[in-house]
Structures are given as C-alpha cells and as structure tokens.
Design a protein around this motif. Structure first.
Motif, PDB file in Angstrom:
ATOM      1  N   MET A 245       0.700  -1.188  -0.127  1.00  0.00           N
ATOM      2  CA  MET A 245      -0.185  -0.035  -0.061  1.00  0.00           C
ATOM      3  C   MET A 245       0.807   1.352   0.137  1.00  0.00           C
ATOM      4  N   ALA A 283      -9.815  -3.749   1.751  1.00  0.00           N
ATOM      5  CA  ALA A 283      -8.837  -4.818   2.677  1.00  0.00           C
ATOM      6  C   ALA A 283      -9.751  -5.355   3.849  1.00  0.00           C
ATOM      7  N   THR A 290      -2.094  -7.075   3.909  1.00  0.00           N
ATOM      8  CA  THR A 290      -1.484  -5.698   3.503  1.00  0.00           C
ATOM      9  C   THR A 290      -0.077  -5.414   3.863  1.00  0.00           C
TER      10      THR A 290
END
Length: 318
Positions: A245, A283, A290
């Motif tokens: 991310m 998510a 992540t």
C-alpha cells in the motif's frame, strides 16, 4: 539502523539519539547487551515470496497530521502507548515471482536528507542474498525521496543495472511538469529535484503505466492524493493475495482511528483520504493481507472495520 530522526513541518533537523549506544555493562554481565535490529522478513503469497526490508527508522511529530482534534490525537496515541515521538519505519519490499524479482520502492539510499541511520535497503538486499543486478524491475509507489533516492548512488548513477522502472504515468507527468514546478513553494522544489534526478538515471528504461498488470500476477492500482500518481501493488498468486500500500497511511493508530486525517506531505489531503478509505474498506471486506511503507516492521497485517474507522491486526512473525 543506527538511529532515528525527529521531523516536523518546521525542520528536518536531527534530534534523535543513536539507538546503538548503551550504558556501561554491570560488572556481573558475562555477555554484551545490545538491541534487536531486524532487517528483513519473508512471507508467502501463493507461490510468490514477499520480503520486507527495513530501510531505517525516523520519528515524526504529531503536528504533521491535520484534521484531528488535539484532545483526540492525545487519546489515540495514549491508547497505543505512543507519545509525541512517532517512531516511523521506512519499509521496502522484494517480490519474487516465477517470472522475475522485483523491488517495490528503493528507500533513501545514500541521501542524507533525514540524517544518518537510513538508506539500508541495498545492504539488506545483500543480507537476503540478492544482488542489484538480479532485480528485474523496480516498481515505484511514488517518487518521494524515501521511496526513490535508493535508485541512484552518490554520483547519481543507476544502482540497478538490469532493472526497468515501473511507475504510474500521472506520477511522471507531475514531477516532470515545469509549470507545476514553477508554482511550487520553495520548500517543495527539492522534491522535484530529487524525483527528476533519480528517475532520470533510468530514462531509457522507464515504463509509464496506467492501472494495469505490470508483471504476471502484479497489478499497479492508482491511489492518488499523497502524490498524484501514488499507486499500490496488488499481488495475486493462486487463491491468495496481498496489497503493498505504499504511503496510503503514515501512522497506523492515527489513520485507522481518523482515516480522513491529512498528512503534511500530501499533495491533495482530501483525495488521499478518499483513496485511503476506499483501500482500507476493500482490505477489510476481503480479508486481504496488506503491507505498508510506514507501518511497524515488517509492515504486514489485515484490517477490520470498526465504527467510522478501522482496527489493524498485525500479522504474526511466522
């Protein structure tokens, strides 16, 4: 990792003390005392291996964050045992697939923009047995110095001789636009110089993309706001997936409690908040693993929705 730095909006001055020093050992000690300095950690996503590398640790001041009531900020930090020194890692990632070996962001390299103790990505690549010539591509989430300065050495030459750079086309357009540079405040012009210099070293092997699969199983997704071309990398292998991310968030406690909080280096804080909420909702809903640049090393975890924000569940070190 030798130390960490305190950054504020007013200064990039070094105020942190080195981690590596300690008081004299007591007379009865048989072995020297020390500190744990993790440098890499691997996880599997299907047949793909993702290795987190610790580039270093700096410290941010809470005044980097906007849109949070001071009393609420204090309560958020107290709830996780933090104070006015927000120790903040810089993580980079190696994605090793059946088709190639890719580095996601390159850290600070030899740039002393934030002082010593950072820029350890290359050394940690060596520690995991990877040489720069084995990197087939460097996928940039964006071109801020803590993500891109590691692309070049002290002479400004490319560190990764065989790698192509993959970057969102909006990111290249923004940093290369002379009109935008002319309008930028003096305090931001150094960011343009850094991006142009580091990316320029790979001018003949840079692939600008829109949202697309950039390598088999690896898809770059546009998540603008922190920068205009800021992107995240979706990894799919078999029935497993992960999303790297980047700078979708900058402090796990603050940005899960108040996803709309702005950050001092956001190009468009409102747009960054919209991207953040969208990605965290995705998510949480899909249970996606992540990884983040600025979440406590190694930066792997999952999310659950809670009230108007989220709860972060760090992955076990297994």
């Amino acid at each position: 990792m030798k130390g960490y730095l305190m950054l504020s909006r007013r200064s990039f001055a070094l105020t942190g003390a080195a981690f590596g020093t300690s008081a004299a050992l007591p007379a009865f000690a048989r072995a020297p005392l020390g500190v744990t300095l993790p440098s890499f950690h691997r996880v599997k996503v299907g047949t793909t291996e993702v290795t987190a590398l610790l580039d270093g640790v700096l410290a941010l001041s809470p005044d980097y964050f906007s849109g949070v009531d001071p009393a609420n900020m204090a309560a958020i930090l107290e709830s996780v045992g933090q104070d006015s020194t927000l120790e903040t890692p810089i993580n980079t990632f190696v994605v090793n697939t059946e088709s190639g070996t890719y580095l996601v962001d390159a850290g600070l390299g030899g740039a002393q923009l934030f002082g010593p103790g950072l820029g350890n990505t290359l050394a940690n690549l060596t520690a995991v047995g990877i040489t720069p010539d084995q990197i087939d591509g460097v996928i940039l989430t964006h071109a801020h110095p803590d993500h891109a300065e590691g692309l070049v050495d002290a002479e400004g030459k490319a560190v990764f001789p065989n790698a192509e750079i993959v970057i969102h086309e909006a990111e290249m357009k923004f940093w290369g636009d002379d009109a935008i540079l002319a309008q930028a405040p003096d305090s931001a012009k150094g960011l343009f110089e850094s991006a142009r210099r580091t990316l320029g070293a790979y001018a003949d092997r840079t692939r600008q993309v829109a949202e697309s699969e950039v390598f088999p199983g690896l898809t770059l997704k546009h998540a603008p706001g922190h920068t205009m071309g800021h992107s995240v990398l979706h990894i799919a292998s078999g029935d497993q997936q992960m999303m790297i991310m980047g700078d979708t968030l900058h402090n796990i406690a603050i940005h899960t409690a108040v996803p709309e909080a702005g950050f001092g280096f956001d190009t468009d804080a409102t747009l960054a908040a919209q991207s953040r909420r969208k990605l965290l909702e995705m998510a949480a809903a899909d249970g996606i693993l992540t990884a983040f640049t600025h979440v406590n090393f190694p930066g792997f975890g999952k999310f659950k929705a809670k009230d108007s924000g989220f709860v972060y569940l760090p992955a076990d070190w297994v």
